[in-house]
Design a protein around this motif. Structure first.
Motif, PDB file in Angstrom:
ATOM      1  N   THR A 101       0.946  -1.151   0.079  1.00 16.25           N
ATOM      2  CA  THR A 101      -0.048  -0.417  -0.013  1.00 16.25           C
ATOM      3  C   THR A 101       1.399   1.667  -0.087  1.00 16.25           C
ATOM      4  N   TRP A 111       0.426   3.113  -2.907  1.00 16.89           N
ATOM      5  CA  TRP A 111      -0.861   3.767  -3.042  1.00 16.89           C
ATOM      6  C   TRP A 111      -0.877   4.697  -2.188  1.00 16.89           C
ATOM      7  N   TRP A 124      -8.448   3.313  -5.871  1.00 20.60           N
ATOM      8  CA  TRP A 124      -7.959   2.016  -5.369  1.00 20.60           C
ATOM      9  C   TRP A 124      -7.391   2.985  -4.069  1.00 20.60           C
ATOM     10  N   HIS A 125      -7.027   3.702  -4.313  1.00 22.40           N
ATOM     11  CA  HIS A 125      -6.340   4.096  -2.824  1.00 22.40           C
ATOM     12  C   HIS A 125      -7.028   4.185  -1.791  1.00 22.40           C
ATOM     13  N   GLN A 137      -7.140   5.823  -9.824  1.00 21.68           N
ATOM     14  CA  GLN A 137      -6.104   6.221  -8.922  1.00 21.68           C
ATOM     15  C   GLN A 137      -6.462   6.421  -7.615  1.00 21.68           C
ATOM     16  N   THR A 150      -5.218  -0.062 -11.938  1.00 17.17           N
ATOM     17  CA  THR A 150      -6.171   1.244 -13.298  1.00 17.17           C
ATOM     18  C   THR A 150      -6.468   1.327 -14.108  1.00 17.17           C
ATOM     19  N   ALA A 155       0.457  -0.108  -9.587  1.00 19.56           N
ATOM     20  CA  ALA A 155      -0.739   1.304  -9.510  1.00 19.56           C
ATOM     21  C   ALA A 155      -1.369   1.608 -10.955  1.00 19.56           C
TER      22      ALA A 155
END
Length: 490
Positions: free
Chosen positions: A91, A95, A444-445, A441, A412, A408
């Motif tokens: 993570t 992100w 999903w973060h 972006q 996406t 990432a």
């Protein structure tokens, strides 16, 4: 004179279907409707919804704490129970709160505490950036890629017309700290280059390779030719031009559109004699925007046979835009182009083995213009994902940033291509790559920080893209989807 078979033999490849026979097959398939769409719009939309749900499910499974821990142990990133879990590290790298490569270690530690309750000192986090951490992120990326390709390519089975895949290959590069020079060599300073090839029709990533900035584009293209399938269309820019590559594409029963390199001579055979083509004399006879097509030409000292050459003089506006780019490139490299090269910049010279019965000269130019789509993606990679923003740091931390960002991007971008196709089919709406990637972006973060969510509301996400990521249309300007539809590619 060397024929395609001769060049292909020296390149170590076998010759597939001859060009003339492929033209007959191509025309026959069009004439008898074999290339037409066999699935209704509703069936396609239903199938695309199913594929998007499958991708979301893939993400949830691959990014589950159990699977990430397994991959971390496999690569040696985690050997025993630690406060910094594989999930938290991924993570942070993919992100995080801003780019991993531009934020301070203190801020990154604060983010880990806030999101995952993980307490680490700045030096403790810095020590986690190791070769094993890079191997873990690389493993996640390539596993994700392994799932993405068949998922997106299968979606095109409901679309496919004349091409197996419409392959666009290009590279993007950026500078990194000078002390990376041993691993990332550049012509001026240390730099990284990412080779990327994707199928414009499906969005599937076909090739992605991280290299030094000064590695050859043409060499990469040649060594990647084994992935080409019959009826693929390969669109390449000048940097990837080579006679051997064109010979192999043709030998594999595929098609190409490429610009002619300025130092490459073109020959015509008249009455059994070789005659060098005088492009300057022909160009002086053309009006702005006028084009002419030549058939059966030969290029290079190998005299490689090329079925068609399309020669067009640029308009004054196009010429000014091209020269502005050329001057900028000259300034960056500190080297002026030769007079002949500058003179040739007034023209657009394309080589192709596409059958004329299926695509005339103007349509060849329209197909080649689709190459710009990969440039739009590269711009989004750098502006949305901060791919090129790298400050002074240890090399392993930079590589974690690089592969975390690529993860990432892959997550996406895959959903972007699915959503773009969905809205194009359902309501003939164009989705902007830049706007969509920015929204996705952020989405999903937020999603990955809320692991208690049992379901992803697919249709609310699609509606969000429809409302906020719609592409603006300029009057008289065609989008990629317009061109593909007009030319009956899908």
């Amino acid at each position: 004179m060397a024929t395609i078979r001769d060049v292909a033999k020296r390149a170590g490849v076998s010759v597939a279907i001859p060009i003339k026979l492929r033209i007959l097959v191509f025309v026959h398939r069009q004439k008898h409707g074999i290339l037409s769409n066999e699935h209704s719009t509703l069936e396609r939309i239903f199938f695309m919804e199913k594929q998007m749900k499958a991708w979301v499910q893939t993400i949830r499974q691959l990014f589950s704490p159990e699977e990430l821990t397994r991959l971390a142990r496999k690569t040696g990133f985690i050997r025993r129970q630690r406060s910094l879990t594989a999930e938290a590290f991924l993570t942070l790298c993919a992100w995080g709160d801003g780019s991993l490569a531009k934020q301070s270690l203190q801020r990154l530690c604060a983010a880990l505490t806030l999101w995952h309750g993980c307490s680490l000192s700045s030096e403790g986090l810095n020590q986690r950036f190791t070769d094993r951490a890079v191997a873990f992120l690389r493993e996640v990326f390539f596993l994700l890629l392994l799932h993405q390709r068949p998922l997106l390519l299968s979606a095109m089975e409901t679309y496919r017309t004349c091409f197996t895949r419409l392959r666009i290959l290009d590279s993007t590069s950026f500078l990194v700290p000078a002390d990376y020079g041993e691993d990332y060599r550049g012509s001026v300073s240390s730099g990284v280059k990412i080779q990327f090839e994707y199928d414009l029709l499906s969005g599937a990533c076909l090739q992605l390779c991280v290299q030094s900035a000064n590695d050859s584009d043409a060499r990469f293209a040649y060594h990647a030719q084994h992935t080409i399938l019959p009826n693929d269309l390969c669109i390449r820019d000048l940097g990837f031009f080579s006679v051997a590559a064109l010979a192999e594409i043709d030998a594999r029963g595929a098609y190409y559109i490429t610009r002619l390199r300025s130092d490459m001579k073109v020959y015509i055979k008249e009455n059994g004699q070789w005659k060098e083509w005088d492009w300057e004399s022909l160009g002086n006879q053309l009006e702005e925007g006028e084009s002419v097509e030549m058939e059966h030409v030969y290029i290079g000292h190998e005299r490689l046979y090329v079925p068609r050459l399309v020669f067009r003089r640029l308009t004054a506006e196009e010429w000014q835009k091209r020269m502005a780019y050329v001057r900028k490139k000259e300034k960056r490299k500190g080297k002026a182009l030769a007079r002949q090269t500058l003179e040739q910049k007034k023209y657009h010279i394309l080589l192709t083995n596409l059958p004329q019965e299926s695509f005339d000269g103007q349509q060849v130019y329209e197909l080649y213009s689709l190459r710009w789509q990969i440039e739009l993606l590269f711009k989004a990679w750098k502006s949305v994902f901060d791919l090129e923003k790298v400050k002074e740091m240890k090399k392993e931390r930079f590589e974690c940033h690089l592969y975390g960002t690529l993860i990432a991007i892959l997550v996406t971008q895959t959903f972007l291509f699915q959503a773009r196709m969905y809205w194009h089919q359902k309501e003939d709406i164009e989705i902007s790559e830049r706007k969509a990637l920015d929204l996705l972006q952020s989405y999903w973060h937020q999603l990955l920080l809320r692991s208690h969510m049992a379901e992803i509301n697919l249709f609310s996400l699609l509606s969000l893209l429809r409302k906020h990521a719609k592409k603006g249309r300029r009057k008289g300007e065609e989008t990629a989807s317009d061109i593909l539809t007009k030319l009956e590619i899908w």
